[in-house]
Design a protein around this motif. Structure first.
Motif, PDB file in Angstrom:
ATOM      1  N   ASP A 118      38.325  37.696  43.095  1.00  0.00           N
ATOM      2  CA  ASP A 118      39.464  38.560  42.779  1.00  0.00           C
ATOM      3  C   ASP A 118      40.729  38.197  43.559  1.00  0.00           C
ATOM      4  O   ASP A 118      41.819  38.596  43.191  1.00  0.00           O
ATOM      5  N   ASP A 119      40.541  37.439  44.646  1.00  0.00           N
ATOM      6  CA  ASP A 119      41.738  37.085  45.426  1.00  0.00           C
ATOM      7  C   ASP A 119      42.295  35.724  45.017  1.00  0.00           C
ATOM      8  O   ASP A 119      43.097  35.125  45.694  1.00  0.00           O
ATOM      9  N   GLU A 153      49.613  37.890  35.664  1.00  0.00           N
ATOM     10  CA  GLU A 153      48.697  37.882  34.528  1.00  0.00           C
ATOM     11  C   GLU A 153      47.620  38.947  34.728  1.00  0.00           C
ATOM     12  O   GLU A 153      47.273  39.683  33.803  1.00  0.00           O
ATOM     13  N   SER A 154      47.112  39.030  35.964  1.00  0.00           N
ATOM     14  CA  SER A 154      46.113  40.060  36.265  1.00  0.00           C
ATOM     15  C   SER A 154      46.690  41.454  36.049  1.00  0.00           C
ATOM     16  O   SER A 154      46.010  42.346  35.547  1.00  0.00           O
ATOM     17  N   SER A 209      52.628  33.867  38.846  1.00  0.00           N
ATOM     18  CA  SER A 209      52.273  34.084  37.434  1.00  0.00           C
ATOM     19  C   SER A 209      50.804  34.446  37.286  1.00  0.00           C
ATOM     20  O   SER A 209      50.425  35.208  36.391  1.00  0.00           O
ATOM     21  N   GLY A 210      49.971  33.948  38.211  1.00  0.00           N
ATOM     22  CA  GLY A 210      48.555  34.312  38.183  1.00  0.00           C
ATOM     23  C   GLY A 210      48.344  35.786  38.442  1.00  0.00           C
ATOM     24  O   GLY A 210      47.656  36.475  37.687  1.00  0.00           O
ATOM     25  N   ILE A 211      48.979  36.280  39.485  1.00  0.00           N
ATOM     26  CA  ILE A 211      48.811  37.688  39.844  1.00  0.00           C
ATOM     27  C   ILE A 211      49.460  38.580  38.775  1.00  0.00           C
ATOM     28  O   ILE A 211      48.962  39.653  38.449  1.00  0.00           O
ATOM     29  N   PHE A 257      44.614  33.625  42.489  1.00  0.00           N
ATOM     30  CA  PHE A 257      45.744  34.001  41.642  1.00  0.00           C
ATOM     31  C   PHE A 257      46.121  32.915  40.649  1.00  0.00           C
ATOM     32  O   PHE A 257      47.289  32.672  40.386  1.00  0.00           O
ATOM     33  N   ALA A 258      45.119  32.249  40.089  1.00  0.00           N
ATOM     34  CA  ALA A 258      45.428  31.178  39.149  1.00  0.00           C
ATOM     35  C   ALA A 258      45.668  31.717  37.747  1.00  0.00           C
ATOM     36  O   ALA A 258      44.940  32.600  37.289  1.00  0.00           O
ATOM     37  N   PRO A 259      46.690  31.203  37.051  1.00  0.00           N
ATOM     38  CA  PRO A 259      46.920  31.612  35.664  1.00  0.00           C
ATOM     39  C   PRO A 259      45.819  31.045  34.758  1.00  0.00           C
ATOM     40  O   PRO A 259      45.229  30.020  35.082  1.00  0.00           O
ATOM     41  N   ASP A 315      46.854  42.166  32.409  1.00  0.00           N
ATOM     42  CA  ASP A 315      45.507  42.485  31.934  1.00  0.00           C
ATOM     43  C   ASP A 315      45.168  43.940  32.281  1.00  0.00           C
ATOM     44  O   ASP A 315      44.716  44.715  31.420  1.00  0.00           O
ATOM     45  N   ARG A 363      40.097  33.734  30.864  1.00  0.00           N
ATOM     46  CA  ARG A 363      40.070  35.150  31.216  1.00  0.00           C
ATOM     47  C   ARG A 363      39.452  35.949  30.069  1.00  0.00           C
ATOM     48  O   ARG A 363      39.777  35.723  28.903  1.00  0.00           O
ATOM     49  N   GLU A 386      52.774  29.491  40.752  1.00  0.00           N
ATOM     50  CA  GLU A 386      51.443  29.688  40.152  1.00  0.00           C
ATOM     51  C   GLU A 386      50.834  31.012  40.558  1.00  0.00           C
ATOM     52  O   GLU A 386      50.298  31.755  39.734  1.00  0.00           O
ATOM     53  N   ALA A 387      50.936  31.277  41.860  1.00  0.00           N
ATOM     54  CA  ALA A 387      50.349  32.506  42.387  1.00  0.00           C
ATOM     55  C   ALA A 387      51.020  33.725  41.756  1.00  0.00           C
ATOM     56  O   ALA A 387      50.352  34.686  41.360  1.00  0.00           O
ATOM     57  N   SER A 406      44.865  41.031  49.202  1.00  0.00           N
ATOM     58  CA  SER A 406      44.818  39.614  49.476  1.00  0.00           C
ATOM     59  C   SER A 406      46.197  38.970  49.285  1.00  0.00           C
ATOM     60  O   SER A 406      46.593  38.087  50.047  1.00  0.00           O
ATOM     61  N   PHE A 407      46.911  39.445  48.277  1.00  0.00           N
ATOM     62  CA  PHE A 407      48.241  38.885  48.001  1.00  0.00           C
ATOM     63  C   PHE A 407      49.212  39.187  49.145  1.00  0.00           C
ATOM     64  O   PHE A 407      50.057  38.374  49.484  1.00  0.00           O
ATOM     65  N   LYS A 417      39.525  46.087  41.449  1.00  0.00           N
ATOM     66  CA  LYS A 417      39.859  44.667  41.365  1.00  0.00           C
ATOM     67  C   LYS A 417      41.313  44.450  41.775  1.00  0.00           C
ATOM     68  O   LYS A 417      41.631  43.555  42.547  1.00  0.00           O
ATOM     69  N   LYS A 444      48.611  36.651  51.776  1.00  0.00           N
ATOM     70  CA  LYS A 444      48.880  35.293  51.288  1.00  0.00           C
ATOM     71  C   LYS A 444      50.369  35.027  51.117  1.00  0.00           C
ATOM     72  O   LYS A 444      50.842  33.926  51.342  1.00  0.00           O
ATOM     73  N   THR A 474      41.836  44.794  45.515  1.00  0.00           N
ATOM     74  CA  THR A 474      41.439  43.593  46.250  1.00  0.00           C
ATOM     75  C   THR A 474      42.531  42.540  46.157  1.00  0.00           C
ATOM     76  O   THR A 474      42.888  41.898  47.147  1.00  0.00           O
ATOM     77  N   GLN A 475      43.075  42.387  44.942  1.00  0.00           N
ATOM     78  CA  GLN A 475      44.109  41.375  44.744  1.00  0.00           C
ATOM     79  C   GLN A 475      45.374  41.700  45.516  1.00  0.00           C
ATOM     80  O   GLN A 475      45.996  40.827  46.111  1.00  0.00           O
ATOM     81  N   LYS A 510      35.462  51.774  33.585  1.00  0.00           N
ATOM     82  CA  LYS A 510      36.224  50.533  33.420  1.00  0.00           C
ATOM     83  C   LYS A 510      37.519  50.582  34.229  1.00  0.00           C
ATOM     84  O   LYS A 510      37.907  49.616  34.870  1.00  0.00           O
ATOM     85  N   LEU A 526      39.611  39.546  28.814  1.00  0.00           N
ATOM     86  CA  LEU A 526      40.448  40.718  29.075  1.00  0.00           C
ATOM     87  C   LEU A 526      39.607  41.892  29.571  1.00  0.00           C
ATOM     88  O   LEU A 526      38.514  42.140  29.064  1.00  0.00           O
ATOM     89  N   GLY A 527      40.131  42.586  30.554  1.00  0.00           N
ATOM     90  CA  GLY A 527      39.455  43.758  31.079  1.00  0.00           C
ATOM     91  C   GLY A 527      38.257  43.432  31.951  1.00  0.00           C
ATOM     92  O   GLY A 527      37.559  44.323  32.412  1.00  0.00           O
TER      93      GLY A 527
END
Lengths: 253, 96
Positions: B60-61, A161-162, A157-159, B63-65, A165, B4, A154-155, A131-132, A124, A135, A127-128, A117, B6-7
């Motif tokens: 994965d690329d 959030e990832s 807070s989106g990233i 970036f939306a909340p 997680d 989402r 948005e971007a 890409s970030f 993951k 971008k 990759t982000q 995991k 989680l994980g």
């Protein structure tokens, strides 16, 4: 949406903690990128920790398996000597080790699952991050437009959030591993104390009995061979003894 | 809407699935309230399955909340309770 909304709130709260409210959205892009890199490093370190925990369990299992195999062989040897009680004793000790081995295998499966995991999480995130990186430069270049400003927010807070997680996944794996580490530590102590190894130690009681039985039969065989060689000759020892006793009596004090 | 797990990752789920998700979500909340481990696991499995089947995985690329967040797909009841309790700002006062 009870639980999902609350979960969303929890993740949001964690994300807000991650985000320093930079005045300049462009700054927030760079800052967020830095955090991603840190986050990725943490996940990688966590993967390494989990792998170490897995190896430790594998090592313990190998040790235990070796001892179980040895007891199995001892049981066979005892049987071939016709000592069923000893064989039974060896097998019952082997059964006790087998329980512990099963337990270790369960732990190993769990650690492997956590490891996989975390590896997925790291991939993951990687990759982000990649890409970030590209971008964010594009976004900086187009920042003047009001629309871009919203998109940056948005971007970011989106990233973030990832990242939150990933952070939660990591914490979760860590918690699970911590519990197992404690058990693995106890097992190491047990192995080191000899409580387990004593059972199969070269000088353990089962081996001692097997050795003794082996020696006895060897002595018997040698004795039989000697008897055959000497034939029915009368042993002279009693005469010698009698002579000695006589001379001892005759010695003046 | 974006959901989402989680994980796992994010999914774009059609708006018309909102009611279906809400129903499954209620089942989870109920299981949590009753401390029913089996029902919790069942409801969580149903919810994650619904998100995966009705939604489309986000790249994965992207970036939306997220609009909604589903617990870890293998989360335990205790773990979820603890998580919800740790962040008491949103528990108990939920009006639904």
């Amino acid at each position: 949406m009870g639980v999902m909304k609350r979960m969303s709130g929890i993740l949001q709260a964690k994300t807000n903690k991650l985000l320093d409210k930079a005045e300049d959205p462009r700054e927030s892009l760079d800052l967020s990128y830095q955090k991603q890199l840190e986050s990725l490093q943490k996940v990688r370190r966590s993967v390494a920790d989990v792998t170490t925990a897995k190896k430790r369990i594998e090592l313990q299992a190998t040790q235990l398996q070796g001892q179980a195999d040895k007891l199995q062989n001892q049981a066979k040897a005892a049987l071939s000597q016709g000592n069923e009680d000893l064989a039974r004793e060896a097998l019952s000790r082997r059964a006790a080790l087998a329980d512990q081995l099963t337990d270790l295998k369960t732990q190993h499966d769990q650690v492997s699952a956590q490891e996989q995991k975390l590896i997925d999480t790291a991939q993951k995130l990687q990759t982000q991050v990649d890409s970030f990186r590209t971008k964010k430069e594009t976004m900086k270049a187009t920042y003047t437009a009001a629309e871009a400003q919203t998109k940056i927010g948005e971007a970011v807070s989106g990233i973030s959030e990832s990242m939150s997680d990933a952070g939660m996944s990591m914490q979760r794996a860590q918690d699970k591993i911590d519990g197992m580490q404690a058990r693995a530590g106890a097992m190491d102590e047990l192995l080191a104390s000899g409580a387990l190894t004593d059972l199969t130690n070269p000088v353990d009681d089962i081996q001692a009995q097997l050795n003794k039985a082996g020696t006895t039969s060897q002595v018997d065989a040698e004795l039989a061979a000697l008897k055959a060689e000497v034939g029915a000759g009368t042993p002279p020892a009693p005469e010698l003894g009698a002579a000695e006793a006589t001379s001892a009596e005759e010695t003046p004090s | 809407m974006i959901v989402r797990i989680l994980g796992e990752g994010q999914y774009t789920v059609p708006e018309d699935q909102r009611a279906a998700l809400a129903k499954l979500d209620d089942a989870i909340a109920e299981a949590v309230d009753h401390g029913d481990e089996d029902r919790f696991a069942e409801a969580l499995a149903a919810l994650t399955a619904e998100v995966r089947s009705s939604g489309e995985a986000l790249a994965d690329d992207n970036f939306a909340p997220s609009d909604l967040v589903v617990p870890f797909s293998d989360a335990t009841l205790d773990e979820t309770k603890a998580l919800l309790a740790d962040h008491g700002e949103s528990t108990g006062s939920d009006d639904h």
